[in-house]
Write a protein that holds these residues in place. Structure first.
Motif, PDB file in Angstrom:
ATOM      1  N   ALA A 471       0.809  -1.222   0.000  1.00  0.00           N
ATOM      2  CA  ALA A 471       0.000   0.000   0.000  1.00  0.00           C
ATOM      3  C   ALA A 471       0.838   1.266   0.000  1.00  0.00           C
ATOM      4  CB  ALA A 471      -0.918   0.008   1.237  1.00  0.00           C
ATOM      5  N   VAL A 472       2.095   1.139   0.405  1.00  0.00           N
ATOM      6  CA  VAL A 472       2.885   2.362   0.664  1.00  0.00           C
ATOM      7  C   VAL A 472       3.702   2.777  -0.555  1.00  0.00           C
ATOM      8  CG1 VAL A 472       4.691   3.370   2.114  1.00  0.00           C
ATOM      9  CG2 VAL A 472       3.019   1.790   3.110  1.00  0.00           C
ATOM     10  N   ALA A 473       3.522   4.046  -0.959  1.00  0.00           N
ATOM     11  CA  ALA A 473       4.281   4.564  -2.099  1.00  0.00           C
ATOM     12  C   ALA A 473       5.564   5.239  -1.618  1.00  0.00           C
ATOM     13  CB  ALA A 473       3.433   5.554  -2.885  1.00  0.00           C
ATOM     14  N   GLU A 474       5.439   6.137  -0.649  1.00  0.00           N
ATOM     15  CA  GLU A 474       6.616   6.831  -0.132  1.00  0.00           C
ATOM     16  C   GLU A 474       6.482   6.975   1.374  1.00  0.00           C
ATOM     17  OE1 GLU A 474       8.934   9.744  -2.813  1.00  0.00           O
ATOM     18  OE2 GLU A 474       6.891  10.491  -2.663  1.00  0.00           O
ATOM     19  N   ALA A 475       7.631   7.105   2.025  1.00  0.00           N
ATOM     20  CA  ALA A 475       7.603   7.227   3.472  1.00  0.00           C
ATOM     21  C   ALA A 475       8.657   8.210   3.944  1.00  0.00           C
ATOM     22  CB  ALA A 475       7.844   5.857   4.109  1.00  0.00           C
ATOM     23  N   GLY A 476       8.304   8.990   4.972  1.00  0.00           N
ATOM     24  CA  GLY A 476       9.261   9.868   5.632  1.00  0.00           C
ATOM     25  C   GLY A 476       9.200   9.565   7.120  1.00  0.00           C
ATOM     26  N   VAL A 477      10.359   9.328   7.723  1.00  0.00           N
ATOM     27  CA  VAL A 477      10.371   8.852   9.107  1.00  0.00           C
ATOM     28  C   VAL A 477      11.165   9.811   9.994  1.00  0.00           C
ATOM     29  CG1 VAL A 477      11.379   7.035  10.551  1.00  0.00           C
ATOM     30  CG2 VAL A 477       9.977   6.424   8.593  1.00  0.00           C
ATOM     31  N   ILE A 478      10.616  10.113  11.169  1.00  0.00           N
ATOM     32  CA  ILE A 478      11.310  10.998  12.118  1.00  0.00           C
ATOM     33  C   ILE A 478      11.271  10.394  13.516  1.00  0.00           C
ATOM     34  CG2 ILE A 478      10.801  13.119  10.844  1.00  0.00           C
ATOM     35  CD1 ILE A 478       8.563  13.639  12.967  1.00  0.00           C
ATOM     36  N   GLY A 479      12.082  10.950  14.423  1.00  0.00           N
ATOM     37  CA  GLY A 479      12.019  10.550  15.816  1.00  0.00           C
ATOM     38  C   GLY A 479      11.309  11.642  16.607  1.00  0.00           C
TER      39      GLY A 479
END
Ligand code: ATP
Ligand code: MG
Length: 565
Positions: A471-479
């Motif tokens: 389902a996921v096209a793009e992801a941005g990850v933070i803390g």
């Protein structure tokens, strides 16, 4: 480094092979001469240098001889308006042949070229033109009227505004008639290897953009890296999809290809899947240089969208700008019969430093190995000195300065520049790891590193796992701060067509990440968004996601492109 004597650099600096690819000019060195005139002199004037594909289906072929005379005319126009060696020209003109000839004509005139994204708003343009002390501007009438005319008079250094086409507003010069009237002969201004040639503003992903200054000698490295990292050889049909508004679009969208005498394609239009696939097929593109955002857009459209095209002309595919997720490497191999080869560099380095080079075994998720002549290390800062780390250890990616296309300054920011150099290393600000075979693996930007319950997590690893979910096209990850764990991982994702946000899907994606990464590293929360905030060069702005999450000031967002919650 060589002194500014107007002579060729010493030949024992390790760049002899690159130097042998070039000519030198009356003992000096000029990028335009190397990119255009040299080929004409050598009898290749009739080869197509640039094939332009217009938005409306127009097509124009410009030979090396055509480009050389356009550049000469452009240089004559500049000289006729009193511009001189060392003056600065800014350009924002979309992907049209005049921009390419204008860039080279500027260099031929001994002036300094700075490209900007046409899509920048008035403030980012103004800020950069002020920092760069712009003396001349090449742009379109519409950009000029909307974004520049209101404050033009306040840029006191600005002497000349060239407008593409046959007519120009008051106070500007129409480029068409000016070029037509100018002589196609212009004696290249004698530039020394260390004379400034280009100023590129960094993408502004981590903060206020810096103006990186590059010199004519950079062309040695453009020639060399174009040959060895991108497989550019005379006559190669090459397509670099980068916008000419940033360093990739200049180093590998103008200089490296022309110096290597390829035939380069320039597509005026923005990304459109069918258009792109048709171009690769119909123009029989052999070498294709693009970026992860574009590749992820292709992936999002699915394999079926590519099925009816013939990509058999492709010989080498490369990607830069952001980490290339392993998933994208595998996907491209299946769809194009060739993997995208990731390579790593920065505005500051002026050229490709680490790459999956032609013929090398590609390890999906790795940036590859340093190019010949480039020494890269993984280091840790310790009280003002550096300690080199061993294989498998994560630390800051550092380079031994000395290659020709390295920046020579951050414009007007000596202190910021000096801080990049410690103990004979240039510090990149990126974190990486080197494996036992010498492959480098990107971990994240130092600023983006997440510390949770004693673990150090690079966002790239988590993002790559997330986009493996269908389902996921793009992801941005933070803390985000957390009382017990220090920080916890939070992810923002966009979805592929056919999927809609729901609590179930959120839970499912978290479950998928937990399985792949383990509970300590997997995101605690996944937020659905229509787009992720990105710079104009296609980089996810994690610092902006974080600032918003924490209610902090957004900082410099002059390069922000997409942004819909
Ligand atoms: P700023 O320096 O203003 O914050 P920026 O670093 O994004 O912006 P650029 O010089 O355009 O500006 O981008 C270089 C950075 O892009 C690298 O330092 C790295 O973080 C990232 N990058 C480029 N290529 C790759 C790659 N192949 N893999 C991972 N990251 C990459
Ligand atoms: Mg940077």
């Amino acid at each position: 480094m060589t002194e500014d004597t107007g002579t060729k650099p010493a030949s024992d600096d390790g760049w002899g092979e690159a130097r042998a690819m070039l000519d030198g000019w009356k003992g000096g060195l000029n990028i335009c001469h190397e990119a255009l005139d040299r080929h004409v002199i050598a009898g290749h004037g009739e080869q197509v240098a640039l094939r332009w594909l217009g938005k409306e289906g127009e097509r124009r072929d410009l030979t090396y001889a055509d480009m050389a005379s356009m550049a000469a005319r452009f240089a004559n126009v500049l000289a006729a308006h009193g511009l001189d060696k060392g003056d600065s020209l800014f350009a924002m003109a979309g992907r049209v042949p005049e921009l390419y000839a204008g860039a080279l004509g500027t260099l031929k005139a001994g002036m300094v070229f700075t490209p900007l994204f046409s899509a920048f708003g008035p403030d980012p343009i103004r800020m950069r033109m002020e920092i760069g002390g712009a003396n001349a501007l090449l742009t379109t009438e519409s950009i000029y009227r909307r974004k520049i005319a209101p404050w033009r008079d306040e840029i006191k250094t600005l002497k000349l505004v060239l407008i593409l086409g046959d007519e120009a507003p008051d106070g500007c010069v129409a480029l068409g008639p000016a070029m037509a009237a100018a002589s196609p002969v212009f004696e290249t201004v004698a530039t020394a290897p260390e004379d400034p040639a280009l100023i590129h503003f960094t993408s502004g992903t981590t903060g206020r953009p810096k103006g990186a200054v590059h010199v004519h000698q950079a062309v040695l490295y453009h020639a060399f890296s174009g040959r060895h990292a991108l497989d550019l050889t005379p006559g190669t049909r090459y397509w670099c999809t980068a916008d000419p508004g940033w360093v990739t679009g200049t180093s590998y969208g103008i200089i490296a290809p022309l110096v290597n005498r390829v035939t380069m394609l320039v597509d005026e239009a923005e990304f459109d899947l069918d258009r792109w696939y048709s171009i690769v097929q119909n123009e029989k593109v052999q070498v294709w240089y693009s970026a992860p955002t574009a590749i992820r857009m292709m992936m999002r459209a699915g394999r079926e969208a590519a099925a009816s095209y013939d990509f058999s002309g492709l010989r080498f595919l490369a990607s830069v700008g952001e980490p290339l997720n392993p998933e994208a490497v595998v996907w491209s191999e299946q769809v194009f019969g060739q993997p995208f080869h990731d390579n790593w560099w920065q505005t500051e380095t002026g050229g490709i430093m680490i790459a999956n080079r032609p013929g090398m075994e590609v390890r999906p998720g790795s940036m590859g190995k340093p190019l010949p002549g480039i020494e890269a290390g993984i280091v840790e800062r310790e009280d003002g000195t550096l300690r080199e780390l061993g294989t498998g250890e994560v630390g800051e990616l550092a380079l031994r300065p000395g290659w020709p296309s390295m920046m020579r300054a951050y414009l007007h920011e000596q202190a910021r520049y000096d801080k990049c150099f410690v103990d004979g290393w240039y510090l990149s600000g990126d974190l990486a790891m080197r494996d036992k075979d010498g492959y480098f693996w990107f971990v994240g930007r130092a600023d983006d590193l997440i510390k949770t319950s004693g673990h150090l997590i690079g966002p790239f690893e988590v993002e790559s796992a997330l986009i493996e979910h269908q389902a996921v096209a793009e992801a941005g990850v933070i803390g985000i701060p957390d009382e017990t764990a220090g920080e916890v991982v939070k992810a923002y994702v966009t979805l592929n067509p056919g999927f809609t946000p729901s609590e179930d899907l959120e839970r499912e994606i978290r479950g998928h990440a937990r399985k792949k990464l383990g509970p300590a590293v997997a995101p605690r929360e996944v937020v659905f968004r229509n787009t992720l905030p990105k710079t104009r060069s296609g980089k996810i702005m994690r610092r902006l996601l974080k600032a918003r999450e924490l209610g902090l000031p957004e900082g410099d967002i002059s390069t922000l492109e997409t942004d819909e919650t």
